[in-house]
Design an enzyme around this catalytic site. Structure first.
Site, PDB file in Angstrom:
ATOM      1  CG  HIS A  15      -7.398  25.515  20.401  1.00  0.00           C
ATOM      2  ND1 HIS A  15      -7.090  26.613  19.617  1.00  0.00           N
ATOM      3  CD2 HIS A  15      -8.621  25.088  19.993  1.00  0.00           C
ATOM      4  CE1 HIS A  15      -8.084  26.835  18.773  1.00  0.00           C
ATOM      5  NE2 HIS A  15      -9.027  25.928  18.987  1.00  0.00           N
ATOM      6  CD  GLU A  85      -3.664  27.426  20.520  1.00  0.00           C
ATOM      7  OE1 GLU A  85      -3.551  26.991  21.685  1.00  0.00           O
ATOM      8  OE2 GLU A  85      -4.764  27.691  19.996  1.00  0.00           O
ATOM      9  NE  ARG A 173      -5.671  -0.318   9.163  1.00  0.00           N
ATOM     10  CZ  ARG A 173      -4.760   0.582   9.503  1.00  0.00           C
ATOM     11  NH1 ARG A 173      -4.972   1.871   9.242  1.00  0.00           N
ATOM     12  NH2 ARG A 173      -3.636   0.218  10.086  1.00  0.00           N
ATOM     13  NE  ARG A 227      -2.070  -1.776   6.432  1.00  0.00           N
ATOM     14  CZ  ARG A 227      -2.754  -0.746   5.923  1.00  0.00           C
ATOM     15  NH1 ARG A 227      -2.567   0.465   6.416  1.00  0.00           N
ATOM     16  NH2 ARG A 227      -3.638  -0.926   4.955  1.00  0.00           N
TER      17      ARG A 227
END
Length: 274
Positions: A15, A85, A173, A227
């Site tokens: 990847h 990885e 949310r 928040r």
């Protein structure tokens, strides 16, 4: 049993498309590939060594210390691939660098949050280990991040992070058209009551995997969303990057001091001062 279906290229990772010679032992892990442009200006030099999918990697030095950065994309599944990885090619320390939502009233937009441990509300780490296994940041990484924030003069907070799998419903949310997931209306209040400092999406998986593999990990995030007060702004977005970069240099110094003292772990009797 059939043989495992693995990529035959054991050196260059499937990847990330990096090999052992491409990365340093310490790697910063932002989510957004474009955040590399906010990180590498704090280094002495750098070279982009790979870019595949959401994974963009650069390697350079900061105050002479080797350092790498790999973007992970959003969320714990892709962050876990990056840790897997990178560990395979020799990386030993991982520092998540990102943005977050602050929960406690004393926190402000632009402040830093240094994770000491994380609530595992993401599902990736559940596939590695039992659900009551703690996601704990390495205390040496935490110490280096705190020292870096102090030297740079940035306001910071330390404490427990909650890592979610969802930006919307999983963080309390509303979803599309006002949709509310079960329990989402009370989620933020419950986290505030539990003295959780912030919400983001990768730290718990990164810390869990690092602990399972005997590696070091931590996280530093800049507050974008308040928040408690309902404010959102991308103020101070480079502060986490600068702090993590300096912390990498300080960790290298800490490791050198430990080697010279003939010990394995950092402790309060040691000093970074020259």
């Amino acid at each position: 049993m059939p043989a495992d279906s693995e990529d035959p290229h054991t050196d260059v990772q499937y990847h990330l498309e990096v090999g052992p010679d491409d990365v340093a032992e310490t790697v910063l892990l932002p989510g957004n590939p474009e955040r590399l442009e906010k990180i590498v200006p704090h280094w002495d030099d750098h070279e982009v060594v790979a870019h595949h999918r959401e994974y963009r990697t650069a390697t350079g030095t900061v105050e002479g210390t080797p350092i790498s950065v790999t973007s992970t994309g959003i969320g714990s599944p892709s962050a876990a691939i990056a840790v897997e990885e990178l560990a395979r090619v020799g990386c030993e320390t991982f520092i998540r660098v990102g943005s977050c939502g602050a929960l406690q009233p004393e926190m402000s937009i632009g402040d830093l949050v240094i994770t000491t441990g994380a609530v595992r509300q993401e599902g990736t780490s559940d596939e590695y280990v039992r659900e009551d296994y703690p996601a704990v940041a390495d205390y040496e990484v935490v110490s280096a991040l705190v020292a870096a924030a102090e030297r740079l003069g940035y306001d910071y907070h330390t404490g427990i992070t909650m890592s979610a799998d969802s930006f919307y419903a999983g963080q309390g949310r509303e979803g599309y058209d006002g949709y509310r997931a079960a329990g989402s209306e009370d989620l933020v209040d419950q986290l505030v009551e539990a003295n959780v400092k912030n919400i983001e999406m990768e730290a718990s998986a990164i810390c869990t995997l690092a602990n399972l593999y005997g590696l070091r990990a931590g996280a530093v995030c800049t507050v974008y969303a308040d928040r408690d007060g309902g404010e959102f702004a991308t103020k101070g977005e480079s502060r986490a990057a600068e702090t993590a970069s300096l912390a990498t240099h300080l960790l290298a110094r800490m490791d050198k001091i430990k080697r010279e003292a003939g010990i394995d772990r950092w402790h309060a009797g040691l000093s970074l001062e020259e």
